[in-house]
Each structure stands twice: as structure tokens, then as C-alpha cells.
Scaffold this motif. Structure first.
Motif, short mmCIF file in Angstrom:
data_model
loop_
_atom_site.label_atom_id
_atom_site.label_comp_id
_atom_site.label_asym_id
_atom_site.label_seq_id
_atom_site.Cartn_x
_atom_site.Cartn_y
_atom_site.Cartn_z
N CYS A 63 0.53 -1.17 0.01
CA CYS A 63 -0.71 -0.37 0.21
C CYS A 63 1.16 1.09 0.24
N LEU A 64 1.50 1.29 1.07
CA LEU A 64 2.85 1.75 1.14
C LEU A 64 3.64 2.82 -0.35
N LEU A 65 3.73 1.33 -0.86
CA LEU A 65 4.44 1.12 -2.63
C LEU A 65 3.53 2.70 -3.35
N ILE A 66 2.47 1.82 -3.44
CA ILE A 66 1.70 2.43 -4.65
C ILE A 66 1.44 4.30 -3.78
N THR A 67 0.81 3.95 -3.10
CA THR A 67 0.97 5.24 -2.37
C THR A 67 2.28 6.39 -2.61
N ASN A 68 2.79 6.28 -2.81
CA ASN A 68 4.30 7.38 -2.90
C ASN A 68 4.62 6.72 -4.07
N GLY A 69 4.02 6.33 -5.24
CA GLY A 69 3.94 6.06 -6.83
C GLY A 69 4.72 5.03 -7.42
N THR A 70 4.99 4.52 -7.04
CA THR A 70 5.92 2.88 -7.17
C THR A 70 4.85 2.32 -7.85
N ALA A 71 4.67 1.64 -8.87
CA ALA A 71 3.57 0.77 -9.49
C ALA A 71 4.09 -0.72 -9.86
N LEU A 72 3.37 -1.87 -9.13
CA LEU A 72 3.51 -2.64 -9.69
C LEU A 72 3.31 -3.92 -10.53
N PRO A 73 3.36 -4.27 -10.81
CA PRO A 73 3.19 -4.86 -12.38
C PRO A 73 2.57 -5.51 -12.48
N ALA A 106 0.18 -6.65 -11.58
CA ALA A 106 -0.74 -6.57 -10.07
C ALA A 106 -1.89 -7.57 -10.07
N GLU A 107 -2.75 -6.97 -11.41
CA GLU A 107 -4.54 -8.65 -10.61
C GLU A 107 -4.35 -9.64 -11.13
N LEU A 108 -3.38 -10.03 -12.16
CA LEU A 108 -2.69 -11.08 -11.89
C LEU A 108 -1.98 -12.18 -11.19
N VAL A 109 -1.57 -11.43 -10.42
CA VAL A 109 -0.27 -11.36 -9.57
C VAL A 109 -1.14 -12.01 -7.65
N ILE A 110 -2.34 -10.95 -8.38
CA ILE A 110 -3.78 -11.29 -7.05
C ILE A 110 -4.28 -12.05 -7.08
N THR A 111 -4.65 -12.56 -8.06
CA THR A 111 -5.95 -14.04 -8.66
C THR A 111 -4.69 -14.87 -8.71
N GLY A 112 -3.84 -14.92 -9.29
CA GLY A 112 -3.07 -15.75 -9.66
C GLY A 112 -2.21 -16.58 -7.95
N SER A 113 -1.95 -15.71 -6.68
CA SER A 113 -1.84 -16.33 -5.16
C SER A 113 -3.33 -16.78 -4.73
N VAL A 114 -4.48 -16.36 -5.06
CA VAL A 114 -5.35 -17.20 -4.19
C VAL A 114 -5.28 -18.53 -4.64
N VAL A 115 -4.76 -18.57 -6.18
CA VAL A 115 -4.51 -20.14 -7.43
C VAL A 115 -3.67 -20.69 -6.04
N LEU A 116 -3.03 -20.25 -6.60
CA LEU A 116 -1.68 -21.52 -5.48
C LEU A 116 -1.67 -21.31 -4.08
N LEU A 117 -2.26 -20.59 -3.39
CA LEU A 117 -1.97 -20.88 -2.18
C LEU A 117 -3.38 -21.80 -1.65
N GLY A 118 -4.74 -21.33 -2.56
CA GLY A 118 -5.35 -22.58 -2.49
C GLY A 118 -5.48 -23.72 -2.94
N ALA A 119 -4.39 -24.51 -4.10
CA ALA A 119 -3.97 -25.12 -5.02
C ALA A 119 -2.99 -25.50 -3.60
N MET A 120 -2.68 -25.04 -2.69
CA MET A 120 -1.48 -25.24 -1.41
C MET A 120 -2.57 -26.69 -0.74
#
Length: 209
Positions: free
Chosen positions: A83-93, A95-109
Motif C-alpha cells: 500500500c505504501l509503495l503505491i501511495t508513493n508512486g511505485t507501480a507493481l507490474p 498486479a491483478e494477475l499476481v493477486i488472482t494467481g496467488s489465490v489459485v496457488l495458495l488455494g491449491a496448496m
């Protein structure tokens, strides 16, 4: 059991898009007061179904780790940092794919029921947290310090409560004592199905606009 898990996953994947509420608790407006920041922080991890699914998964996974009350903090600290990275102007590449992919990965684990080293879980919690927190940060960009701090406190508190609550359900209501227990694995399958639905939706959005 395999058929029940598969059926639950399919149903979750079909239902997930209809549960995709707006990711901004203030309706897109930037919180301008301490109370608005706090309430927005409470709401953001809940109204974003993909975020909520991951927080629940953190609790499901952490309950079988050695430090079950400490492990979720890896994710929470990650979300604060993101959150602090985004509010300070740093973009995360991507992001939405990583977020949803993380749900799939952790769910599978979680669904696998296997014993996986705590360090692996903690690394996933922290890295995923950066991206989930980055998404949270979009709702608070441009806010003054007071609502920003309240926002951070709000979403940190609600996430920890949800994660610990999920673990409490596993232990006290499901009476599951190991990762291979059926009910936590089914819950992992449901969450993974939600992640798949959102992941596919994001990929389609990238392809077709």
C-alpha cells in the motif's frame, strides 16, 4: 471426496464473477478524515472477493504452522508495504494477475493437504501481500496522513481478525488437527475456484480490452 472437491470448485468458479463488488469502499472517493480512512480500511479486504479469499486461505494455512498466530503477519506486513509503495508512486507490474494467481496457488496448496515448509508459506504470504496491498493502496492515493494511517490500521486489523477467525473455525468447529483434513482442503478448493474465475476474467480483459 475428490468429486465433492471438484464440484465445489466448479460452483465457486461459476459464482465468483457475480460476487465481484467494487474494490473501493468509499465509492471511488478518497477518504478525507480519520474515520473514513478507518472504515475504508475495514471494508476493502471484505468487498474484494479475491482479497477476502486469500485472507481466509492465509488463516487456513497458518493454523497448521508452528507459529499460527505470527504467520499471518507476514501477509499483513506485506499488504502495508504494498500500500505504501503505491501511495508513493511505485507501480507493481501485472498486479491483478499476481493477486488472482496467488489465490489459485495458495488455494491449491491448502487443497493438496500436504505438509509444506513454513518458510514457503511465509514467502508466499509476504510476496502476495505486496500486490494485495498495492490494490488496497489505489483507494487511498492522495489522502492526507491521518486517513492514510487509519486506513492502514483498518485493513491490517480486519485481515488479521479474518485470518485468525478462519483458523479458529478449523480448530474449534471442524476439529481438524492436520493439513490433510477434509474440510480445510474443501475450503481451499473453493477459494482456488474463486481465484481461477477472477484470473480468467483478468486475462480476458487484457486480451479483449
Amino acid at each position: 471426496m475428490r468429486y465433492k472437491i471438484a464440484a465445489t470448485t466448479v460452483l465457486a468458479a461459476m459464482a465468483a464473477p457475480s460476487l465481484a463488488f467494487a474494490h473501493h469502499p468509499m465509492g471511488g472517493a478518497t477518504p478525507s478524515t480519520l474515520m473514513e480512512g478507518l472504515l475504508s480500511g475495514f471494508g476493502h479486504p471484505i468487498i474484494g472477493v479475491d482479497h477476502l479469499a486469500f485472507v481466509v486461505l492465509v488463516g487456513l494455512a497458518a493454523v497448521f504452522l508452528t507459529r499460527k498466530y505470527v504467520a499471518p503477519l507476514a501477509f499483513i506486513f506485506g499488504t502495508v508495504a504494498g500500500c505504501l509503495l503505491i501511495t508513493n508512486g511505485t507501480a507493481l507490474p501485472y498486479a491483478e494477475l499476481v493477486i488472482t494467481g496467488s489465490v489459485v496457488l495458495l488455494g491449491a496448496m491448502v487443497m493438496s493437504g500436504r505438509k509444506i515448509p513454513s518458510g514457503v508459506y511465509l514467502a508466499i504470504f509476504a510476496i502476495a501481500g505486496l500486490f494485495h496491498g498495492g490494490a488496497y493502496g489505489e483507494a487511498i492515493v492522495g489522502a492526507e496522513n491521518s486517513p492514510l494511517v487509519a486506513y492502514l490500521v483498518g485493513f491490517a486489523a480486519i485481515q488479521y481478525s479474518i485470518a485468525i477467525g478462519a483458523g479458529f473455525v478449523v480448530e474449534k468447529f471442524w476439529h481438524a488437527t492436520e493439513a490433510a483434513a477434509a474440510k480445510p482442503r474443501i475450503a481451499g478448493a473453493v477459494a482456488a475456484g474463486i481465484g481461477v474465475a477472477f484470473f480468467v476474467e483478468n486475462v480476458e480483459g487484457m486480451i479483449f480490452g
